[in-house]
Motif scaffolding. Structure first.
Motif, PDB file in Angstrom:
ATOM      1  N   GLN A 151       0.829  -1.203   0.000  1.00 12.56           N
ATOM      2  CA  GLN A 151       0.000   0.000   0.000  1.00 12.56           C
ATOM      3  C   GLN A 151       0.865   1.255   0.000  1.00 12.56           C
ATOM      4  N   LYS A 152       1.930   1.243   0.800  1.00 14.21           N
ATOM      5  CA  LYS A 152       2.831   2.389   0.854  1.00 14.21           C
ATOM      6  C   LYS A 152       3.575   2.562  -0.477  1.00 14.21           C
ATOM      7  N   VAL A 153       3.960   1.436  -1.091  1.00 15.13           N
ATOM      8  CA  VAL A 153       4.622   1.489  -2.401  1.00 15.13           C
ATOM      9  C   VAL A 153       3.714   2.168  -3.420  1.00 15.13           C
ATOM     10  N   VAL A 154       2.451   1.747  -3.456  1.00 19.61           N
ATOM     11  CA  VAL A 154       1.494   2.308  -4.419  1.00 19.61           C
ATOM     12  C   VAL A 154       1.311   3.805  -4.176  1.00 19.61           C
ATOM     13  N   GLN A 155       1.202   4.204  -2.908  1.00 18.61           N
ATOM     14  CA  GLN A 155       1.028   5.624  -2.581  1.00 18.61           C
ATOM     15  C   GLN A 155       2.195   6.459  -3.087  1.00 18.61           C
ATOM     16  N   ARG A 156       3.416   5.963  -2.861  1.00 16.80           N
ATOM     17  CA  ARG A 156       4.590   6.730  -3.282  1.00 16.80           C
ATOM     18  C   ARG A 156       4.708   6.799  -4.800  1.00 16.80           C
ATOM     19  N   LEU A 157       4.425   5.690  -5.478  1.00 14.26           N
ATOM     20  CA  LEU A 157       4.514   5.684  -6.936  1.00 14.26           C
ATOM     21  C   LEU A 157       3.432   6.572  -7.551  1.00 14.26           C
ATOM     22  N   GLN A 158       2.239   6.549  -6.961  1.00 15.55           N
ATOM     23  CA  GLN A 158       1.170   7.411  -7.459  1.00 15.55           C
ATOM     24  C   GLN A 158       1.522   8.879  -7.265  1.00 15.55           C
ATOM     25  N   SER A 159       2.142   9.192  -6.136  1.00 16.87           N
ATOM     26  CA  SER A 159       2.547  10.572  -5.871  1.00 16.87           C
ATOM     27  C   SER A 159       3.582  11.035  -6.888  1.00 16.87           C
ATOM     28  N   TRP A 160       4.580  10.203  -7.163  1.00 16.55           N
ATOM     29  CA  TRP A 160       5.619  10.559  -8.131  1.00 16.55           C
ATOM     30  C   TRP A 160       5.024  10.684  -9.535  1.00 16.55           C
ATOM     31  N   SER A 161       4.108   9.762  -9.891  1.00 17.40           N
ATOM     32  CA  SER A 161       3.470   9.821 -11.207  1.00 17.40           C
ATOM     33  C   SER A 161       2.661  11.102 -11.357  1.00 17.40           C
TER      34      SER A 161
END
Length: 353
Positions: free
Chosen positions: A318-328
């Protein structure tokens, strides 16, 4: 200029202190110092309120560390109880003083930020032939305490509030050495005058805007620059007239001398916008907006680190997805469709068995 008084009772009001504690813990709830404070929340807040009322409050020692990405900087963290006080102060004074800021200053303001600043920069750059881009040399370490206090006193007249502001400013820990001479100085002046605010403080970020508020109005109202914006200590002036911007630079340098500040001699340049300009991590060109190469390299390193942390079970999916979505989402502010496809297709996130 309006000066605000009768603020103290609002700052030390129980509901404001409670709100400040909630804001200070955001994103840090499970740290040991925050847990310890919250375990005895009411007694801790009553103690803070009593210290503020009796003027016995004294800031604690900072913890400092250096970061080197994207550039070497000293970051200072105040004790948690002091951060609660910072929020209590800012809850009351920021909404009042923010009204005096010009529209086009974007850092550390609710509803503003880097992406809104980028959009404005693109608008100005693509409608102007020239840009004067400037950067204040070692801004936070250079902020002069006495000048800052004088500027704040033009906006606030509540003596109790000024006592707290002075206490916070005077409690600043030593920053990196800055030795700059200005007209009228003797040999020891730069060493005698106290200067420098800790970058990590909420109050420092706000005071940094207050320090340059008069400068913003000078550029807009005295120099009559129609296209101007500032993000912290980076500011840009746009025009179709080269001579106008060249003269503006001279007057800007003179004005900043009065604040005991200097623009960076290398990073401050006047050039044609068609050559492209760097701003908040992007490179703005006439036909497209690219991510700067150094930002891209840092992002790739962080994604690899995130990949390794997830593989070791240190970071949840979940944390991985949040960070990748933020960068995207950040990348989407540039012309980066193919770049995003290329980056995110390279990394596979799996757990080690």
């Amino acid at each position: 200029m309006k000066r605000y008084g009768n603020l103290w009772h609002q700052i030390i009001d129980w509901s404001n202190l409670l709100l400040a504690a909630r804001k200070a813990q955001k994103g840090k709830r499970f740290r040991d110092n925050v847990l310890a404070f919250n375990y005895n929340l009411e007694p801790e807040l009553f103690k803070l309120r009593s210290e503020l009322e009796s003027k016995t409050y004294c800031p604690g020692a900072y913890k400092s560390f250096r970061i080197y990405d994207p550039k070497p900087r000293l970051i200072s963290a105040a004790p948690y109880r002091d951060r609660v006080v910072h929020h209590a102060l800012c809850n009351i004074i920021v909404p009042l003083i923010d009204r005096s800021f010009i529209h086009d200053t974007y850092a550390n303001r609710e509803g503003y930020g880097t992406h809104r600043a980028l959009k404005r920069f693109i608008e100005f750059a693509r409608s102007s032939r020239y840009v004067l881009q400037c950067d204040i040399r070692k801004y936070f370490p250079s902020i002069d305490h006495e000048i800052l206090k004088q500027i704040i006193r033009r906006k606030i007249k509540c003596q109790d509030t000024l006592w707290l502001i002075d206490t916070i400013i005077d409690g600043s820990n030593p920053q990196e050495p800055v030795v700059e001479y200005f007209p009228g100085d003797d040999l020891l002046t730069p060493m005698v005058r106290r200067h420098g605010l800790p970058i990590g403080n909420l109050t420092s970020q706000f005071f940094a805007n207050v320090m340059l508020d008069g400068f913003d109005h000078f550029v807009k109202e005295k120099l009559r620059v129609k296209k101007y914006l500032r993000y912290v200590d980076d500011f840009s002036l746009f025009s179709d007239d080269w001579e106008f911007l060249a003269q503006a630079r001279l007057e800007i340098e003179e004005y900043l001398t009065g604040l005991r500040l200097k623009i960076h001699p290398v990073k401050s340049q006047l050039f044609e916008t068609r050559h492209g300009a760097n701003f908040v991590g992007f490179r703005i060109l006439p036909e497209r907006v690219r991510v700067r190469n150094d930002n891209l390299r840092r992002a790739r390193r962080r994604i690899k680190q995130l990949q390794a942390e997830h593989a070791r079970g240190e970071v949840s999916w979940q944390k991985v997805v949040q960070r990748l979505q933020s960068w995207s989402a950040h990348l989407q502010h540039g012309d980066t469709y193919h770049l995003r496809q290329d980056i995110f297709s390279q990394y596979i996130f799996t757990r080690l068995s």
